[in-house]
Scaffold this motif. Structure first.
Motif, short mmCIF file in Angstrom:
data_model
loop_
_atom_site.label_atom_id
_atom_site.label_comp_id
_atom_site.label_asym_id
_atom_site.label_seq_id
_atom_site.Cartn_x
_atom_site.Cartn_y
_atom_site.Cartn_z
N PRO A 102 0.79 -1.24 0.00
CA PRO A 102 0.00 0.00 0.00
C PRO A 102 0.82 1.29 0.00
O PRO A 102 0.39 2.28 -0.60
N SER A 103 1.99 1.30 0.64
CA SER A 103 2.73 2.57 0.65
C SER A 103 3.32 2.85 -0.73
O SER A 103 3.47 4.00 -1.13
N ARG A 104 3.66 1.77 -1.48
CA ARG A 104 4.13 2.00 -2.86
C ARG A 104 2.98 2.45 -3.73
O ARG A 104 3.16 3.23 -4.67
N GLY B 294 -1.00 2.58 4.33
CA GLY B 294 -0.52 3.20 3.10
C GLY B 294 0.36 4.42 3.29
O GLY B 294 0.64 5.13 2.33
N ASP C 72 5.18 0.86 7.30
CA ASP C 72 4.34 0.76 6.10
C ASP C 72 5.19 0.58 4.85
O ASP C 72 4.83 -0.16 3.94
N SER C 73 6.33 1.27 4.84
CA SER C 73 7.16 1.27 3.62
C SER C 73 7.75 -0.10 3.31
O SER C 73 8.22 -0.35 2.22
N ILE D 45 6.01 -2.99 3.69
CA ILE D 45 4.98 -3.97 3.31
C ILE D 45 5.08 -4.20 1.82
O ILE D 45 4.84 -3.29 1.02
#
Lengths: 476, 78
Positions: A219-221, A248, B55-56, B58
């Protein structure tokens, strides 16, 4: 009018604007038009008007070119989910009886009837001999989208040019699409959300950016990608948006360009929506509702002050001049709309829908503001990651396995969003569960795979002898 | 740790006919772990092991097998 005519008008006005962007490839309206015409030139010689042509390509520029090329010659596009198991794909091919299947390279192993196969790269070698798309009558069919069927087999929802045009122009108008818009596309083309990405977009002069599928697991990408490409509008499912809201990195990746976010396909868990609404404070959010048969028939623009963790949001008011009625006895939502499908496509032809109002199978009520509220299904249909899943289709697959006597599939609530199928099975004596159900992996797509199995001696029944599904449900 | 992950994933997220034959390197995504499953798995890991997974990080590479998951978790355990 042909659903693709508005694209040609945009193309005449602004041929150099970007139409489609996939990874590092970007093509203009004029370049897209040339690709469409090459495919159409090839198909014209095959006399395929009003016939169905299947497309076995992943979402992207090539698949979009085929869809437009097929529509250009007055044929009907049938997008296949190439990740479906071979048995399901072959069922669809046998049922739809397409004149051709357009894919990439040589015919795949799963295809029994290999002479149907066309290689897209060969089609694109053609010189262009035809230009304007033919007129389409309102009732001419444009698309067939296969969904899960309650009779145990997938069924093809047939949509006319008029149905697609009515939805497409309603969406362009309501969400104020224009040439400045950059639309993200993630929905596969066999999923009805893609009608917005494919047609509302290019009819408005906007650009479509194909979101790489791998980002739905990252999600963060995904948010970094939305930010990098300055996406202004995105139409997707709540399960993806929940993941984006929770994981995210939106707090550190604000999306100032994202004007509108549309979602449909399943109930959005309120706590996740509240988080999303907070993190994307300047983005207008819209809850869209409607089965594939009616496309979007009502919608609600999210009013942030009305969000509450204890209530699900309304599905709102009529969209696209749909006439909505509620059955006084069952509370079922009934829909009469120009968006409505023409009927189911069965054994190579249309079985026309005869009733004016389409019964959705969804239970609804009106709130004091006059907005519709959704209260679940009247039948057993499930929503799994936005896909509609008929338990009967899973049961039919399970019952055909060696060693199975009977089965009952129910939905169990997924803690994150939507439901997941679970199966209670009665085995023949001496069968072993693990061995018995092994073939299911090759027969059902991932979102239809039961997440739990339970072996029973007999299925619970009602006094009339039918399976007692609520009792089965309680066993999980 | 892997045992705990196995129990959660195979009981709550995906069904595997013969879990004993599913190796620590077998592909969980191919076995049916999807975006919803990954989301629930991460929340479960954060709660169980009292860690925060950025988060980065995942990404399919970190969640596609039991070995990958273990490595990822160990990087964040103090």
């Amino acid at each position: 009018m042909n659903i693709i005519s508005p694209f040609f008008q945009q193309c005449d006005q602004s041929p150099d604007n970007s139409a489609l962007i996939e990874e590092n490839t970007s093509i203009s309206y004029a370049e897209f038009k040339t690709r469409i015409e090459k495919i159409a030139t090839f198909l014209t010689n095959k006399h395929v008007k009003d016939q169905c042509i299947a497309i076995a390509l992943d979402r992207g520029i090539d698949a979009a070119s085929c869809i437009y090329g097929v529509l250009h010659v007055g044929a009907i596009y049938l997008p296949l989910d190439i990740k479906n198991p071979a048995t399901r794909l072959n069922f669809i091919i046998h049922d739809a009886r397409p004149s051709f299947i357009i894919g990439r390279g040589s015919a795949p192993d799963w295809l029994e009837n290999k002479h149907l196969w066309l290689d897209i790269s060969q089609l694109l070698l053609n010189d262009v001999h035809i230009h304007t798309p033919p007129q389409a009558n309102n009732t001419d069919l444009a698309a067939i989208l296969y969904t899960s069927g309650s009779t145990g087999k997938p069924k093809g929802v047939a949509l006319s040019h008029q149905a697609l045009l009515n939805f497409s122009s309603w969406a362009s108008y309501t969400f104020k699409l224009d040439q400045q818009d950059r639309i993200a596309s993630l929905a596969p083309f066999h999923f009805d959300l893609s009608i917005f990405d494919l047609f509302s977009s290019l009819a408005s002069g906007a650009s479509v950016y194909f979101l790489p599928a791998r980002f739905s697991l990252s999600p963060s990408r995904l948010t970094a990608w939305l930010s990098e490409h300055k996406i202004t509008i995105w139409y997707t499912v709540p399960s993806i948006l929940s993941f984006v809201a929770l994981k995210g990195a939106l707090a550190t990746t604000p999306l100032p360009h994202l004007k509108r976010l549309l979602f449909a396909g399943e109930v959005f868990p309120s706590q996740n929506l509240i988080k999303l609404a907070y993190l994307l404070a300047d983005t207008a959010l819209y809850n869209l509702y409607g089965p594939t048969e009616t496309n979007v028939c009502c919608y609600w623009q999210v009013e942030r002050q009305r969000l509450s963790p204890d209530h699900t949001i309304p599905i709102g008011r009529a969209a696209g001049a749909a006439k909505l009625d509620i059955d006084p006895v069952t509370a079922e939502l009934l829909v009469d709309s120009l968006n409505n499908f023409s009927g189911y496509w069965q054994q190579g032809q249309l079985k026309p829908q005869t009733t004016q109002y389409y019964p959705t199978g969804d239970k609804v009520s009106l709130n004091v503001q006059g907005e519709l509220l959704y209260h679940g299904r009247l039948d057993r249909m499930l929503k799994c990651s936005g896909y509609r899943v008929e338990p009967a289709e899973i049961e039919q697959c399970i019952n055909q396995l060696n060693g199975v006597q009977n089965s009952a599939v129910v939905g169990i609530k997924d803690q994150a969003s939507g439901q997941r199928p679970a199966a209670a099975i009665v085995l023949k004596s001496s069968s072993n569960l693990a061995e018995t159900i092994k073939p299911l992996r090759q027969q059902l797509p991932p979102y239809m795979q039961p997440c739990k199995f339970l072996v029973l001696d007999t299925l619970p029944t009602l006094s009339n002898g039918k399976t007692d599904y609520p009792s089965v449900q309680k066993l999980f | 740790m892997k045992q705990q992950l196995r129990e959660f994933i195979f009981n709550e997220l995906i069904f595997v006919a013969e879990p004993d034959k599913f190796s620590d390197d077998d592909d969980l995504l191919e076995a049916g772990l999807d975006s919803m499953g990954i989301m629930r798995l991460i929340m479960h890991i954060e709660e169980q092991f009292n860690i925060t997974l950025p988060d980065s990080e995942i990404d399919p590479d970190n969640v596609n097998s039991f070995n990958a998951l273990e490595q990822w978790i160990l990087q964040h355990k103090t």
